[in-house]
Structure formats: structure tokens, C-alpha cells
Design an enzyme around this catalytic site. Structure first.
Site, PDB file in Angstrom:
ATOM      1  CB  ALA B  14      -0.880  -0.002   1.251  1.00 56.33           C
ATOM      2  CB  SER B  16       4.674   0.531  -2.503  1.00 55.53           C
ATOM      3  OG  SER B  16       3.879   0.134  -3.626  1.00 55.53           O
ATOM      4  CB  ALA B  39     -11.061   1.265  -6.591  1.00 55.25           C
ATOM      5  CG  HIS B  53      -4.968   6.051  -7.178  1.00 56.37           C
ATOM      6  ND1 HIS B  53      -3.750   5.701  -7.694  1.00 56.37           N
ATOM      7  CD2 HIS B  53      -5.103   5.353  -6.030  1.00 56.37           C
ATOM      8  CE1 HIS B  53      -3.180   4.808  -6.893  1.00 56.37           C
ATOM      9  NE2 HIS B  53      -3.974   4.589  -5.871  1.00 56.37           N
TER      10      HIS B  53
END
Lengths: 173, 173, 173
Positions: B14, B16, B39, B53
Site C-alpha cells: 500500500a 508504495s 476500485a 489516484h
């Protein structure tokens, strides 16, 4: 077959392919192949996991069950012509702690056996310290014990491999 | 642009930087860039994550929402001149399991599509097996499903990269 | 001793040997060695951890406690001839969040200090995003904050090392 022992530590997460990688290392081996299983089929879920692991392994493996007495099982299994796979150190440490034995002493005894290693010994172990700090104290203690054991085993082994998604990454050797 | 497909798996934890790394791979791409988002904005927290995002992505991406029907979305999006990014496999698998569909069959169908890949396909996936064993059985099952999927996808891809702190480490390719 | 600063980020899991690796980097250092500790001995468990860490360190370290005011402690400790070790960023971020300060602003201030770095600065930080998604929202938020901080610090550092089982793997530098 050689007189020089070879100690390999295979680290990885859950379902990372670490056991499969360890088993594959024994594929061309001509002498005895011994698999020391540390998991106990305590419940249905674990029984299913063990059966799946056994089915994954090819033929040609002798299986030795050693949920807690790993040290003597390993000492008995090692031989100059043998390939011995321990799967896995983490579950063994968990069994040791559940039995309220001292995990530090247990790891020290395992390190002593590794000093006398003959043939090939492959230890599979879980990396468990890369998530968020666990809520409960026992899980935190286990995480410390397992992490410290991995450091000591890595120092004692000739080769250390980290497996992710089935792919090995050499950390040492 | 080439006739040889290129399948890339980007693994990581997560936050990363794995999505950013995957997107950066498409930076110089001249053909269509397609982003398949798995998602769902089920709650506020997830909606905020999705918006963040989307803001992180540069312009030039066509977004396709496929919370569960990833397989047909990917099949439709792939093209010899296209760069297709799936973000991410782990959330898709979680959606599949919540819908009580069979994750093994879902992964098998995804592997079939990858066999027919054209252009560049980048799959982002979470490594979730490096923490302590989760307390609840569903989380343990999910960890197994996700880990097994990562192994299978890694075997099917031409390149596998592990991202930590935004830095890529090549595991394959 | 050199006029060129050297910023090193040491990432790893719990009990991965990251602190020991960071300390070992300072072994041959001739100038002052300063250890900035961010952990607070809030309870017995933590007090024991801190004492164990301190015993692990060799002599020759000056210890500075900075549970929350890491930024000024680091600014004061840095010097062209000094080796400064921050152990660790993750605990500091956790302290910042518990104090209801803004972690983004805190990380931005830390990045500013790193820009002005002199001598050697080694930051130890935990990778916490490789387990299953945590149940509680605060843990999820912390995971995001810590992961984002690691990405930003990795970008700002000259060298990034990932430590597993005591063994370093260079990600950058």
C-alpha cells in the site's frame, strides 16, 4: 553430493511460492530427499493447507512430522548425501511459543544443529514484519521472535533467498 | 509500437508508489493509453482515494471502470498500439470474492486474456502476505487467493517489478 | 569527512535488522556519532524495547531524544563531520499523528532539513504496507502517511537500502 554442507534460507510471505521454490531446489538431487513438516493439522483449515502442500510436492520425498521437536528431527535427517527441507521455521516457532517453551533457546539449539550441517539443508521461513503493528501483544511478541530468528538464521546460512510471487531474489550467497 | 506483446506485473505494498511507477511506464507512449480502474467508490474514504489516484495520473488517459468485469474490459481495451494499465488486481479479486464468485475461475480467465495480449498490458497488484497471520478467516483466505494470483500472473508476465518507497526492483525480465 | 552530504534511507520490517544495519554504517566514523531516538518509553513494553536497542548500540553514540521535534533535533545535530542516525521515522510519524499535528506538514519540514543536510544522515523507517488491509481506519490512514513519507524520503535520499533478515538490498545509490 559433496562434503561441504550447504545451508539455504528461503524467506517470503504467505503464498509467495517459497515452499515451491525450496522444493524445486531439490529437483535434480540424487540422494534421499527429506521433508520436515512443522505444521499440525489442528483444525480443518490447517489440514486442508497441509494436504495441498503435500499434493504440490512431487514424489520422492520422505515426510517427517516435527511440530515442536524440529531440532532432533533435523539432526537425524541430515546426511552428506541428503537434501533436507524444513517447512517452516515460523510455524515451528509458533508451536514452541504455544507450548510455552522458550523460543530463544529453541532458536539457539537450531543454530547449533546448523553448525554441524551435512549435505543440503533448506529452511523455509515467513517474513511477518512488513505490515502494520499488530493490535495484540502476543502477535507483537511473535513478530519480534520470528524476525530475530530470521536474522540469526540468515547469518548462519550460506545462501539467503527472498521469494515474491514465486520469483527468487538473492540476498546472500 | 510492436507486434510483440509486453505484459508487465507491478507488485508492491500500500502506498508504495506502484501505481505511479506503472503510469510512468506509459509516459512516452504514442498510442492510446487506457486505465482500467477496479476500485468502487463504495464509501467516502474510497471515493477520496480514487479521486487522489485520478489526480495523480497525468492527462491522456482514457478511464474504464471495471470493478468486477475486468476480463472483458481488458480484452476490449487491448490493442497492438495501446498501453493498458489495470489498477489493481487485488481490489478486483476482493470485489470478485465479495460478490461470491469463484476467484480461481476469475484468475484463470484473466490468465487466458493475457495469453492473447496485444500491445502493452501493465497489471498493478498488492503484495499482502508479509504481515502477521490475520485474525479472521476471510482475510486469511483473501491473502491466499491474492498470493496465488500474484504467483500465476508473475509466471505469465514478461516482466515483474517490485516497488518499495517508489523505487523499482526487477524480479523478472 | 567530506563536504558532500550523504543521505541514506534504511527501510525494513519490524525486527529486520534495519537499526543494526544503520548503526554498522557508522562503525568506522571518526567524527561525532549522534543517535536521534523518536520512541517514547510510554509503557513497559516500549521501555524494554528502547533499553534493548540502546544495549545493541556500541559505545561512542550521543543519544538525543526527539519523539516529536525531530526536525529541529536533526537540524541541530547535523554537521560536516557528524554521522547522524534517526531511529525511526515511522515512530515519529505515529507520535505526530497521536498529537493531532499534520503529518504532511511534518514530512515537508523534514524534507526541507534534508535539503540542507551536512555530513551523513541516516534515516531508519518501517515498511508497513505489505500486510492485509487493516480493519481500523486510523491504521489505514497511518499506513498511507508512512508509505507516502517513505516515497518522498527515498526520492530525497542519495542511497536507499531495504533490509530483510539483517541483509541489505540496495534500491538506490
Amino acid at each position: 553430493m559433496t562434503d561441504i554442507p550447504r545451508r539455504i534460507l528461503v524467506l517470503g510471505g504467505a503464498r509467495s511460492g517459497k515452499s515451491r521454490h525450496a522444493e524445486a531446489r531439490g529437483a535434480g538431487h540424487r540422494g534421499p530427499k527429506r521433508y520436515i513438516a512443522t505444521a499440525e493439522a489442528g483444525d480443518e483449515e490447517m489440514a486442508a493447507r497441509i494436504a495441498a502442500h503435500r499434493a504440490d510436492r512431487g514424489a520422492g520425498w520422505e515426510t517427517i512430522e516435527a511440530p515442536r521437536d524440529l531440532v532432533s528431527a533435523l539432526r537425524a535427517a541430515m546426511a552428506a548425501d541428503a537434501f533436507v527441507l524444513v517447512d517452516c521455521v515460523t510455524v515451528w516457532l509458533s508451536n514452541v511459543m504455544l507450548a510455552e517453551e522458550d523460543p530463544k533457546a529453541a532458536v539457539a539449539a537450531l543454530l547449533d544443529v546448523l553448525e554441524e550441517a551435512r549435505g543440503t539443508v533448506v529452511l523455509v521461513s515467513n517474513e511477518v514484519g512488513l505490515g502494520i503493528v499488530p493490535d495484540n501483544a502476543l502477535a507483537r511478541r511473535f513478530r519480534d521472535v520470528a524476525g530475530r530468528a530470521n536474522q540469526q538464521l540468515a547469518a548462519a546460512c550460506d545462501e539467503v533467498v527472498f521469494v515474491a510471487a514465486g520469483l527468487p531474489l538473492t540476498l546472500k550467497g
